[in-house]
Design an enzyme around this catalytic site. Structure first.
Site, PDB file in Angstrom:
ATOM      1  N   HIS A   1      -7.511  -5.953   0.242  1.00 34.82           N
ATOM      2  CA  HIS A   1      -6.329  -5.091   0.242  1.00 34.82           C
ATOM      3  C   HIS A   1      -5.239  -5.603   1.177  1.00 34.82           C
ATOM      4  O   HIS A   1      -4.057  -5.504   0.859  1.00 34.82           O
ATOM      5  CB  HIS A   1      -6.743  -3.663   0.624  1.00 34.82           C
ATOM      6  CG  HIS A   1      -5.629  -2.673   0.578  1.00 34.82           C
ATOM      7  ND1 HIS A   1      -4.854  -2.489  -0.538  1.00 34.82           N
ATOM      8  CD2 HIS A   1      -5.156  -1.819   1.526  1.00 34.82           C
ATOM      9  CE1 HIS A   1      -3.945  -1.542  -0.295  1.00 34.82           C
ATOM     10  NE2 HIS A   1      -4.105  -1.136   0.948  1.00 34.82           N
TER      11      HIS A   1
ATOM     12  N   SER B   1       0.835  -1.194   0.000  1.00 31.24           N
ATOM     13  CA  SER B   1       0.000   0.000   0.000  1.00 31.24           C
ATOM     14  C   SER B   1       0.878   1.256   0.000  1.00 31.24           C
ATOM     15  O   SER B   1       1.697   1.420  -0.908  1.00 31.24           O
ATOM     16  CB  SER B   1      -0.950  -0.047   1.202  1.00 31.24           C
ATOM     17  OG  SER B   1      -2.009   0.872   1.049  1.00 31.24           O
TER      18      SER B   1
ATOM     19  N   ASP C   1      -1.123  13.809  13.958  1.00 30.99           N
ATOM     20  CA  ASP C   1      -1.172  15.175  13.436  1.00 30.99           C
ATOM     21  C   ASP C   1      -0.381  15.275  12.137  1.00 30.99           C
ATOM     22  O   ASP C   1      -0.838  15.890  11.159  1.00 30.99           O
ATOM     23  CB  ASP C   1      -0.587  16.156  14.460  1.00 30.99           C
ATOM     24  CG  ASP C   1      -1.479  16.350  15.667  1.00 30.99           C
ATOM     25  OD1 ASP C   1      -2.671  15.986  15.602  1.00 30.99           O
ATOM     26  OD2 ASP C   1      -0.976  16.858  16.690  1.00 30.99           O
TER      27      ASP C   1
END
Length: 259
Positions: A236, A87, A178
């Site tokens: 996936h 991925s 973040d």
């Protein structure tokens, strides 16, 4: 500035196999595979920046993540590697292969194409923010918080691998959420580099995944012209759903390569 990546190194002879996890994963997710591969070769599994036990830093561009990995290989004095990425990690692998092809003996890309993708993680980010705010005392509480946004239990179990015990006793996220969410557009983008990587390449895709469809193959082969495509009956997370078949495909490919 590059980041000193946390990594697992089995040691051993020959050209190492470097394993790169996907978004919100870590080297820990690959331990069972590493145990199998290390019987035949040296394996190095990495935590990308803002993931696992690696430091947190602004910026998730593929040039930055590829540079982090190259810096690790330099510190380990490893001149060439077999590179496997799943991925997002597959995009990092493609980026490194295009930017420094002399360092890549072969390339294995698991269920990703060298292209930009749409938004697909809003619910997952919301679930992780809920855990962050909720400061759960145990994994049961954490799962309940995740379930407010993510219905699929396997996905919640995967997300829970990012939890660790804080000094105060509650569970907290160890990832740089973040930094990841702040640069999500860079994660969605196509891999870094230009032109094609012409070295030996294997692409393993899941038949129930829409990350590498038949329609994407012509564009994929422009970037990876020598790619052999293997399709597993899986989604996936094909390396977790079909571990033995995934291992067989990787081993057969690596056995063909000359270290």
């Amino acid at each position: 500035m590059t980041i000193a990546l946390n990594h697992l190194d089995t040691g051993g002879e020959g050209t190492p196999l470097v394993v790169i996890h996907g978004l919100l994963g870590s080297a820990d997710n690959w331990r069972s595979h590493v145990k199998q591969w290390q019987a035949a070769r040296r394996v190095i599994a990495v935590d990308l920046r803002n993931h696992g036990r690696s430091p947190h830093a602004a910026g998730m561009a593929y040039t930055q993540m590829a540079d982090d990995l190259l810096a690790l290989l330099d510190r380990l004095e490893v001149p060439r590697v077999h590179l496997l990425g799943h991925s997002m990690g597959g995009k990092v692998a493609i980026s490194l292969a295009r930017l420094a092809p002399e360092r890549v003996a072969s390339l294995i890309v698991a269920d990703i194409a060298p292209r930009a993708y749409g938004h697909g993680h809003d619910a997952i980010f919301a679930a992780l923010r809920r855990v962050e705010a909720g400061a759960p005392a145990n994994r049961g509480e954490a799962d309940a918080l995740l379930a407010e946004h993510v219905a699929e239990r396997p996905v919640r179990l995967f997300l829970a691998t990012n939890l660790e015990r804080a000094e105060a006793g509650q569970l907290r996220l160890r990832i740089g959420l973040d930094e990841i969410e702040g640069d999500y557009e860079a994660i969605r983008a196509a891999p870094a580099g230009e032109g094609a990587f012409t070295g030996p390449t294997l692409v393993i895709r899941g038949s129930r995944s829409d990350y590498v469809t038949d329609a994407m193959l012509p564009a994929l082969h422009e970037v990876l012209p020598g790619a052999r495509v293997v399709t597993l009956e899986a989604g996936h997370w094909l390396h977790a759903e079909r571990p033995e078949a995934f291992q067989d495909a990787v081993n057969a490919f690596l056995d063909e390569q000359v270290d």
